[in-house]
Scaffold this active site. Sequence first.
Site, PDB file in Angstrom:
ATOM      1  N   PRO A   9       0.799  -1.229   0.000  1.00 48.09           N
ATOM      2  CA  PRO A   9       0.000   0.000   0.000  1.00 48.09           C
ATOM      3  C   PRO A   9       0.827   1.272   0.000  1.00 48.09           C
ATOM      4  O   PRO A   9       1.857   1.361   0.670  1.00 48.09           O
ATOM      5  CB  PRO A   9      -0.819  -0.111   1.290  1.00 48.09           C
ATOM      6  CG  PRO A   9      -0.121  -1.114   2.137  1.00 48.09           C
ATOM      7  CD  PRO A   9       0.533  -2.069   1.172  1.00 48.09           C
ATOM      8  N   ASN A  10       0.330   2.226  -0.770  1.00 51.56           N
ATOM      9  CA  ASN A  10       0.887   3.591  -0.878  1.00 51.56           C
ATOM     10  C   ASN A  10       2.194   3.670  -1.655  1.00 51.56           C
ATOM     11  O   ASN A  10       2.675   4.758  -1.946  1.00 51.56           O
ATOM     12  CB  ASN A  10       1.068   4.241   0.514  1.00 51.56           C
ATOM     13  CG  ASN A  10      -0.253   4.348   1.261  1.00 51.56           C
ATOM     14  OD1 ASN A  10      -1.226   4.856   0.702  1.00 51.56           O
ATOM     15  ND2 ASN A  10      -0.320   3.839   2.477  1.00 51.56           N
ATOM     16  N   ARG A  17       4.953  10.895  -2.861  1.00 52.45           N
ATOM     17  CA  ARG A  17       4.660  10.695  -1.449  1.00 52.45           C
ATOM     18  C   ARG A  17       5.874  11.042  -0.582  1.00 52.45           C
ATOM     19  O   ARG A  17       6.937  10.452  -0.774  1.00 52.45           O
ATOM     20  CB  ARG A  17       4.326   9.203  -1.283  1.00 52.45           C
ATOM     21  CG  ARG A  17       4.232   8.731   0.116  1.00 52.45           C
ATOM     22  CD  ARG A  17       4.243   7.203   0.169  1.00 52.45           C
ATOM     23  NE  ARG A  17       3.955   6.783   1.514  1.00 52.45           N
ATOM     24  CZ  ARG A  17       4.172   5.570   1.995  1.00 52.45           C
ATOM     25  NH1 ARG A  17       4.675   4.631   1.216  1.00 52.45           N
ATOM     26  NH2 ARG A  17       3.883   5.287   3.230  1.00 52.45           N
ATOM     27  N   TYR A  22      10.929   9.127   0.967  1.00 52.25           N
ATOM     28  CA  TYR A  22      10.902   8.069  -0.050  1.00 52.25           C
ATOM     29  C   TYR A  22      11.534   8.459  -1.389  1.00 52.25           C
ATOM     30  O   TYR A  22      11.598   7.620  -2.292  1.00 52.25           O
ATOM     31  CB  TYR A  22       9.457   7.605  -0.270  1.00 52.25           C
ATOM     32  CG  TYR A  22       8.831   7.019   0.980  1.00 52.25           C
ATOM     33  CD1 TYR A  22       9.279   5.810   1.492  1.00 52.25           C
ATOM     34  CD2 TYR A  22       7.809   7.688   1.657  1.00 52.25           C
ATOM     35  CE1 TYR A  22       8.726   5.273   2.646  1.00 52.25           C
ATOM     36  CE2 TYR A  22       7.243   7.164   2.814  1.00 52.25           C
ATOM     37  CZ  TYR A  22       7.709   5.957   3.301  1.00 52.25           C
ATOM     38  OH  TYR A  22       7.162   5.425   4.435  1.00 52.25           O
ATOM     39  N   ASN A  71       8.151  -5.437  -0.533  1.00 51.27           N
ATOM     40  CA  ASN A  71       7.986  -4.288   0.352  1.00 51.27           C
ATOM     41  C   ASN A  71       6.490  -4.194   0.630  1.00 51.27           C
ATOM     42  O   ASN A  71       5.729  -3.699  -0.210  1.00 51.27           O
ATOM     43  CB  ASN A  71       8.503  -3.002  -0.297  1.00 51.27           C
ATOM     44  CG  ASN A  71       8.412  -1.815   0.654  1.00 51.27           C
ATOM     45  OD1 ASN A  71       7.761  -1.883   1.690  1.00 51.27           O
ATOM     46  ND2 ASN A  71       9.040  -0.717   0.292  1.00 51.27           N
ATOM     47  N   ALA A  74       2.933  -0.621   5.004  1.00 47.81           N
ATOM     48  CA  ALA A  74       2.418  -0.657   6.373  1.00 47.81           C
ATOM     49  C   ALA A  74       1.900  -2.039   6.787  1.00 47.81           C
ATOM     50  O   ALA A  74       1.841  -2.345   7.984  1.00 47.81           O
ATOM     51  CB  ALA A  74       1.325   0.391   6.538  1.00 47.81           C
ATOM     52  N   HIS A  77       3.754  -4.222   9.326  1.00 49.14           N
ATOM     53  CA  HIS A  77       3.638  -4.053  10.778  1.00 49.14           C
ATOM     54  C   HIS A  77       2.313  -4.569  11.333  1.00 49.14           C
ATOM     55  O   HIS A  77       2.081  -4.486  12.534  1.00 49.14           O
ATOM     56  CB  HIS A  77       3.784  -2.564  11.126  1.00 49.14           C
ATOM     57  CG  HIS A  77       4.863  -1.878  10.354  1.00 49.14           C
ATOM     58  ND1 HIS A  77       6.195  -2.244  10.444  1.00 49.14           N
ATOM     59  CD2 HIS A  77       4.825  -0.858   9.444  1.00 49.14           C
ATOM     60  CE1 HIS A  77       6.914  -1.465   9.634  1.00 49.14           C
ATOM     61  NE2 HIS A  77       6.111  -0.630   9.016  1.00 49.14           N
ATOM     62  N   ASP A  84       2.041 -15.365   7.049  1.00 54.56           N
ATOM     63  CA  ASP A  84       1.698 -16.772   6.784  1.00 54.56           C
ATOM     64  C   ASP A  84       1.916 -17.124   5.317  1.00 54.56           C
ATOM     65  O   ASP A  84       2.369 -18.228   4.992  1.00 54.56           O
ATOM     66  CB  ASP A  84       0.232 -17.045   7.168  1.00 54.56           C
ATOM     67  CG  ASP A  84       0.039 -17.183   8.675  1.00 54.56           C
ATOM     68  OD1 ASP A  84       1.039 -17.309   9.412  1.00 54.56           O
ATOM     69  OD2 ASP A  84      -1.134 -17.171   9.116  1.00 54.56           O
ATOM     70  N   GLU A  95      12.687  -9.153   2.317  1.00 54.49           N
ATOM     71  CA  GLU A  95      11.917  -7.980   2.744  1.00 54.49           C
ATOM     72  C   GLU A  95      12.745  -6.716   2.485  1.00 54.49           C
ATOM     73  O   GLU A  95      13.922  -6.679   2.840  1.00 54.49           O
ATOM     74  CB  GLU A  95      11.637  -8.112   4.249  1.00 54.49           C
ATOM     75  CG  GLU A  95      10.941  -6.933   4.874  1.00 54.49           C
ATOM     76  CD  GLU A  95      10.786  -7.113   6.398  1.00 54.49           C
ATOM     77  OE1 GLU A  95      11.513  -7.931   7.006  1.00 54.49           O
ATOM     78  OE2 GLU A  95       9.933  -6.400   6.957  1.00 54.49           O
ATOM     79  N   HIS A  97      12.634  -2.361   2.788  1.00 59.80           N
ATOM     80  CA  HIS A  97      12.004  -1.081   3.138  1.00 59.80           C
ATOM     81  C   HIS A  97      12.910   0.038   2.670  1.00 59.80           C
ATOM     82  O   HIS A  97      14.125   0.007   2.933  1.00 59.80           O
ATOM     83  CB  HIS A  97      11.744  -0.974   4.645  1.00 59.80           C
ATOM     84  CG  HIS A  97      10.789  -2.011   5.110  1.00 59.80           C
ATOM     85  ND1 HIS A  97       9.453  -1.961   4.810  1.00 59.80           N
ATOM     86  CD2 HIS A  97      10.990  -3.162   5.787  1.00 59.80           C
ATOM     87  CE1 HIS A  97       8.861  -3.034   5.304  1.00 59.80           C
ATOM     88  NE2 HIS A  97       9.775  -3.784   5.896  1.00 59.80           N
ATOM     89  N   ILE A  98      12.325   0.995   1.997  1.00 57.42           N
ATOM     90  CA  ILE A  98      13.089   2.118   1.449  1.00 57.42           C
ATOM     91  C   ILE A  98      13.673   2.955   2.586  1.00 57.42           C
ATOM     92  O   ILE A  98      14.838   3.330   2.573  1.00 57.42           O
ATOM     93  CB  ILE A  98      12.156   2.968   0.558  1.00 57.42           C
ATOM     94  CG1 ILE A  98      11.690   2.131  -0.647  1.00 57.42           C
ATOM     95  CG2 ILE A  98      12.836   4.261   0.106  1.00 57.42           C
ATOM     96  CD1 ILE A  98      10.482   2.698  -1.367  1.00 57.42           C
ATOM     97  N   ARG A 104      12.405   5.356  12.757  1.00 60.63           N
ATOM     98  CA  ARG A 104      11.111   6.044  12.671  1.00 60.63           C
ATOM     99  C   ARG A 104      10.224   5.686  13.869  1.00 60.63           C
ATOM    100  O   ARG A 104      10.725   5.247  14.892  1.00 60.63           O
ATOM    101  CB  ARG A 104      10.465   5.720  11.315  1.00 60.63           C
ATOM    102  CG  ARG A 104      11.342   6.177  10.145  1.00 60.63           C
ATOM    103  CD  ARG A 104      10.714   5.879   8.806  1.00 60.63           C
ATOM    104  NE  ARG A 104       9.475   6.628   8.603  1.00 60.63           N
ATOM    105  CZ  ARG A 104       8.610   6.375   7.626  1.00 60.63           C
ATOM    106  NH1 ARG A 104       8.838   5.396   6.769  1.00 60.63           N
ATOM    107  NH2 ARG A 104       7.510   7.090   7.513  1.00 60.63           N
TER     108      ARG A 104
END
Length: 139
Positions: A9-10, A17, A22, A71, A74, A77, A84, A95, A97-98, A104
Amino acid sequence: MKILIINGPNLNLLGKREPEIYGNRSFEQFLEELCGIFPDIELDYFQSNHEGALLDRIHEAGFTVNGIVLNAGAFTHTSIALADAVAAVTAPVIEVHISNVHKREPFRHHSYLSPKCVGSIVGLGLDGYRLAIEYLQRK
Ligand code: DQA
């Protein structure tokens, strides 16, 4: 070799954004560069803002591709279901994350996905995707 990149998402808003976090580039622009860096790898890309769609894509690809770069935004988290799914498939999942999630807000410090992934790359910007692909290529 076939690698699937999945953004959650996003992440369709990359470039627009919160550019101070980012960056200024859209993922589509970056993907063109990635395809040039890895001409021998079939890079597939999927983005969705919907948890179920992400689950379906992981299920569809996760038993055939050579690796998944994920990625989950959200959902990282919050989503036991995505954790699963990562555990269920046979493809190794990295995994990414930018941003450096550990620098954060505290709610970004925990990932349901990390324990199910081969490894995690955080805080290295879009370069994290390239490094994840490089790792999968060498395996
Ligand atoms: C993110 C970090 C997440 O905490 C956030 O919700 C995102 C992007 C990153 O790439 O830095 O959407 O996954």
